[in-house]
Design an enzyme around this catalytic site. Sequence first.
Site, PDB file in Angstrom:
ATOM      1  N   ARG A   7       0.856  -1.181   0.000  1.00 33.49           N
ATOM      2  CA  ARG A   7       0.000   0.000   0.000  1.00 33.49           C
ATOM      3  C   ARG A   7       0.899   1.241   0.000  1.00 33.49           C
ATOM      4  O   ARG A   7       2.097   1.131   0.216  1.00 33.49           O
ATOM      5  CB  ARG A   7      -0.884   0.003   1.246  1.00 33.49           C
ATOM      6  CG  ARG A   7      -1.900  -1.122   1.273  1.00 33.49           C
ATOM      7  CD  ARG A   7      -2.486  -1.271   2.663  1.00 33.49           C
ATOM      8  NE  ARG A   7      -2.972   0.001   3.152  1.00 33.49           N
ATOM      9  CZ  ARG A   7      -3.121   0.306   4.442  1.00 33.49           C
ATOM     10  NH1 ARG A   7      -2.803  -0.582   5.377  1.00 33.49           N
ATOM     11  NH2 ARG A   7      -3.573   1.473   4.808  1.00 33.49           N
ATOM     12  N   LYS A  25      -1.584  -7.405  11.339  1.00 26.45           N
ATOM     13  CA  LYS A  25      -2.822  -7.032  12.014  1.00 26.45           C
ATOM     14  C   LYS A  25      -3.953  -6.697  11.035  1.00 26.45           C
ATOM     15  O   LYS A  25      -5.115  -6.841  11.379  1.00 26.45           O
ATOM     16  CB  LYS A  25      -2.519  -5.805  12.893  1.00 26.45           C
ATOM     17  CG  LYS A  25      -3.519  -5.513  13.951  1.00 26.45           C
ATOM     18  CD  LYS A  25      -3.021  -4.451  14.890  1.00 26.45           C
ATOM     19  CE  LYS A  25      -2.979  -3.072  14.251  1.00 26.45           C
ATOM     20  NZ  LYS A  25      -2.564  -2.056  15.253  1.00 26.45           N
ATOM     21  N   ASP A  26      -3.599  -6.257   9.850  1.00 20.61           N
ATOM     22  CA  ASP A  26      -4.613  -5.885   8.858  1.00 20.61           C
ATOM     23  C   ASP A  26      -5.017  -7.040   7.955  1.00 20.61           C
ATOM     24  O   ASP A  26      -5.836  -6.872   7.064  1.00 20.61           O
ATOM     25  CB  ASP A  26      -4.100  -4.733   7.980  1.00 20.61           C
ATOM     26  CG  ASP A  26      -3.817  -3.481   8.788  1.00 20.61           C
ATOM     27  OD1 ASP A  26      -4.436  -3.326   9.852  1.00 20.61           O
ATOM     28  OD2 ASP A  26      -2.970  -2.673   8.349  1.00 20.61           O
ATOM     29  N   SER A  80     -10.409   1.731  16.670  1.00 20.36           N
ATOM     30  CA  SER A  80     -10.275   0.326  17.025  1.00 20.36           C
ATOM     31  C   SER A  80     -11.275  -0.046  18.122  1.00 20.36           C
ATOM     32  O   SER A  80     -11.298   0.568  19.193  1.00 20.36           O
ATOM     33  CB  SER A  80      -8.836   0.075  17.495  1.00 20.36           C
ATOM     34  OG  SER A  80      -8.797  -0.971  18.446  1.00 20.36           O
ATOM     35  N   LEU A  81     -12.102  -1.069  17.855  1.00 21.76           N
ATOM     36  CA  LEU A  81     -13.095  -1.508  18.845  1.00 21.76           C
ATOM     37  C   LEU A  81     -12.403  -2.016  20.098  1.00 21.76           C
ATOM     38  O   LEU A  81     -12.876  -1.815  21.212  1.00 21.76           O
ATOM     39  CB  LEU A  81     -13.969  -2.615  18.263  1.00 21.76           C
ATOM     40  CG  LEU A  81     -14.814  -2.235  17.048  1.00 21.76           C
ATOM     41  CD1 LEU A  81     -15.452  -3.477  16.449  1.00 21.76           C
ATOM     42  CD2 LEU A  81     -15.880  -1.231  17.448  1.00 21.76           C
ATOM     43  N   ARG A  82     -11.259  -2.670  19.911  1.00 18.74           N
ATOM     44  CA  ARG A  82     -10.505  -3.163  21.063  1.00 18.74           C
ATOM     45  C   ARG A  82     -10.009  -2.007  21.926  1.00 18.74           C
ATOM     46  O   ARG A  82     -10.181  -2.013  23.148  1.00 18.74           O
ATOM     47  CB  ARG A  82      -9.299  -3.992  20.568  1.00 18.74           C
ATOM     48  CG  ARG A  82      -8.352  -4.458  21.684  1.00 18.74           C
ATOM     49  CD  ARG A  82      -7.100  -5.105  21.096  1.00 18.74           C
ATOM     50  NE  ARG A  82      -6.382  -4.178  20.226  1.00 18.74           N
ATOM     51  CZ  ARG A  82      -5.437  -3.334  20.632  1.00 18.74           C
ATOM     52  NH1 ARG A  82      -5.055  -3.318  21.887  1.00 18.74           N
ATOM     53  NH2 ARG A  82      -4.857  -2.517  19.780  1.00 18.74           N
ATOM     54  N   ARG A  83      -9.413  -1.005  21.297  1.00 19.63           N
ATOM     55  CA  ARG A  83      -8.906   0.116  22.096  1.00 19.63           C
ATOM     56  C   ARG A  83     -10.043   0.875  22.758  1.00 19.63           C
ATOM     57  O   ARG A  83      -9.926   1.299  23.916  1.00 19.63           O
ATOM     58  CB  ARG A  83      -8.064   1.057  21.209  1.00 19.63           C
ATOM     59  CG  ARG A  83      -6.745   0.417  20.783  1.00 19.63           C
ATOM     60  CD  ARG A  83      -5.928   1.336  19.889  1.00 19.63           C
ATOM     61  NE  ARG A  83      -4.687   0.699  19.440  1.00 19.63           N
ATOM     62  CZ  ARG A  83      -4.204   0.779  18.210  1.00 19.63           C
ATOM     63  NH1 ARG A  83      -4.840   1.472  17.271  1.00 19.63           N
ATOM     64  NH2 ARG A  83      -3.077   0.186  17.902  1.00 19.63           N
ATOM     65  N   ARG A 114     -10.009   7.926  12.309  1.00 20.92           N
ATOM     66  CA  ARG A 114      -9.308   7.082  11.325  1.00 20.92           C
ATOM     67  C   ARG A 114      -8.292   7.870  10.528  1.00 20.92           C
ATOM     68  O   ARG A 114      -8.023   9.023  10.802  1.00 20.92           O
ATOM     69  CB  ARG A 114     -10.328   6.411  10.386  1.00 20.92           C
ATOM     70  CG  ARG A 114     -10.945   5.155  10.951  1.00 20.92           C
ATOM     71  CD  ARG A 114     -11.458   4.267   9.832  1.00 20.92           C
ATOM     72  NE  ARG A 114     -10.405   3.854   8.932  1.00 20.92           N
ATOM     73  CZ  ARG A 114     -10.586   3.526   7.661  1.00 20.92           C
ATOM     74  NH1 ARG A 114     -11.785   3.598   7.128  1.00 20.92           N
ATOM     75  NH2 ARG A 114      -9.578   3.153   6.914  1.00 20.92           N
ATOM     76  N   VAL A 161      -1.377   7.339  10.262  1.00 16.98           N
ATOM     77  CA  VAL A 161      -0.777   7.775  11.523  1.00 16.98           C
ATOM     78  C   VAL A 161      -0.598   9.305  11.500  1.00 16.98           C
ATOM     79  O   VAL A 161      -0.941  10.004  12.455  1.00 16.98           O
ATOM     80  CB  VAL A 161       0.572   7.046  11.756  1.00 16.98           C
ATOM     81  CG1 VAL A 161       1.305   7.647  12.945  1.00 16.98           C
ATOM     82  CG2 VAL A 161       0.340   5.553  11.971  1.00 16.98           C
ATOM     83  N   ARG A 171      -3.851  11.215  11.954  1.00 18.47           N
ATOM     84  CA  ARG A 171      -4.356  11.146  13.341  1.00 18.47           C
ATOM     85  C   ARG A 171      -3.577  12.080  14.251  1.00 18.47           C
ATOM     86  O   ARG A 171      -4.152  12.751  15.105  1.00 18.47           O
ATOM     87  CB  ARG A 171      -4.259   9.714  13.859  1.00 18.47           C
ATOM     88  CG  ARG A 171      -5.206   8.792  13.116  1.00 18.47           C
ATOM     89  CD  ARG A 171      -5.255   7.443  13.761  1.00 18.47           C
ATOM     90  NE  ARG A 171      -5.265   6.380  12.763  1.00 18.47           N
ATOM     91  CZ  ARG A 171      -5.463   5.110  13.054  1.00 18.47           C
ATOM     92  NH1 ARG A 171      -5.656   4.745  14.290  1.00 18.47           N
ATOM     93  NH2 ARG A 171      -5.470   4.208  12.106  1.00 18.47           N
ATOM     94  N   CYS A 230     -15.703  -9.105  13.407  1.00 19.36           N
ATOM     95  CA  CYS A 230     -14.982  -7.839  13.425  1.00 19.36           C
ATOM     96  C   CYS A 230     -15.749  -6.764  14.182  1.00 19.36           C
ATOM     97  O   CYS A 230     -15.320  -5.632  14.272  1.00 19.36           O
ATOM     98  CB  CYS A 230     -14.588  -7.410  12.021  1.00 19.36           C
ATOM     99  SG  CYS A 230     -15.970  -7.039  10.969  1.00 19.36           S
TER     100      CYS A 230
END
Length: 309
Positions: free
Chosen positions: A11, A85-86, A131-134, A151, A154, A157, A244
């Site tokens: 990418r 992770k992706d 991130s749902l986890r974070r 989103r 980096v 953000r 997810c």
Amino acid sequence: MQTKPFRIGTRGSPLALAQAAETRARLMAAHNLPEEMFEIVVLSTTGDRITDRPLSEIGGKGLFTLELEEQLTSGELDFAVHSSKDMPTVLPEGLHISAYLPREDVRDALIGRTASSLTALPDGAIVGTASLRRQALVRRIRPDLQVTVFRGSVGTRLRKLDEGHVDATLLAFAGLKRLAQEDVVTELLDPAEFPPAPAQGAICIESRIGDARVDALLEAVNDRQTYDAVSCERAFLMALDGSCRTPIAGYALCEGEHLRFSGLILTPDGQKEYSVETEGVRGQAEALGRQAGERVRTAAGPGFFETWS
Ligand SMILES: NCc1[nH]cc(CCC(=O)O)c1CC(=O)O
């Protein structure tokens, strides 16, 4: 050795480009090959183009890999470099993860603007993360904080944080290190309290199954500890059906020929959770991850996944 360059797909985000460059540098060093032997081919993916909605809403992880995988399958690329992770848990037929580079630091990092740590943030402060986890882990520790979807790359953000849209954001320390931006970090989160995502911090290389020339090339840069640890974490994720919409954390560590794994699933509000710990021989990495996933899934029961998915 042949003289036609290997075509490496990636990418175009700064992080992806840094990872492709690291892969090329390791391959050049391992095989004593010149840079000209590796052509870095940059592709834009659906996930890169849609930045205003959470990924879980627009179809999940495959969106960052689809275009690269099409060109791997057609033979246009020899291999592709990804953040593990992706990667979706199930890959297209004929493709596999053939190597993992040595893993970076797995921890999440807090970048605070109005306070330097999660516990020091003022009441009701806003934390930006998609991130749902974070999100769930933040709410678990600080239910008073507000969480907002955040989103983009980096760089995007960090700019939004600077502009004051949020009080703090969370990013993988690994990505910041690879971008030489670790100086922005105000707190590194302890994996025991804030466990990382499965496969966080690991670069993987995807290629065609049975491509002996590419397998021989990549074998020299594969890190076996990372391979086993991330294979275990991905098997855990897969056993949870990659749901997810579920906040999932999982982290495996190899010590000699031994592997230890901890996994966690949470409700999005961070108020209910199921955790699992397991250990065994590294040769059983995938089976250990899968069994851990099945255990936590059974313990949570079907209702856990249905109430809010
Ligand atoms: N989903 C985006 C993504 N994919 C991989 C990384 C960081 C590097 C890594 O974990 O290997 C990031 C950004 C982040 O989570 O901060």
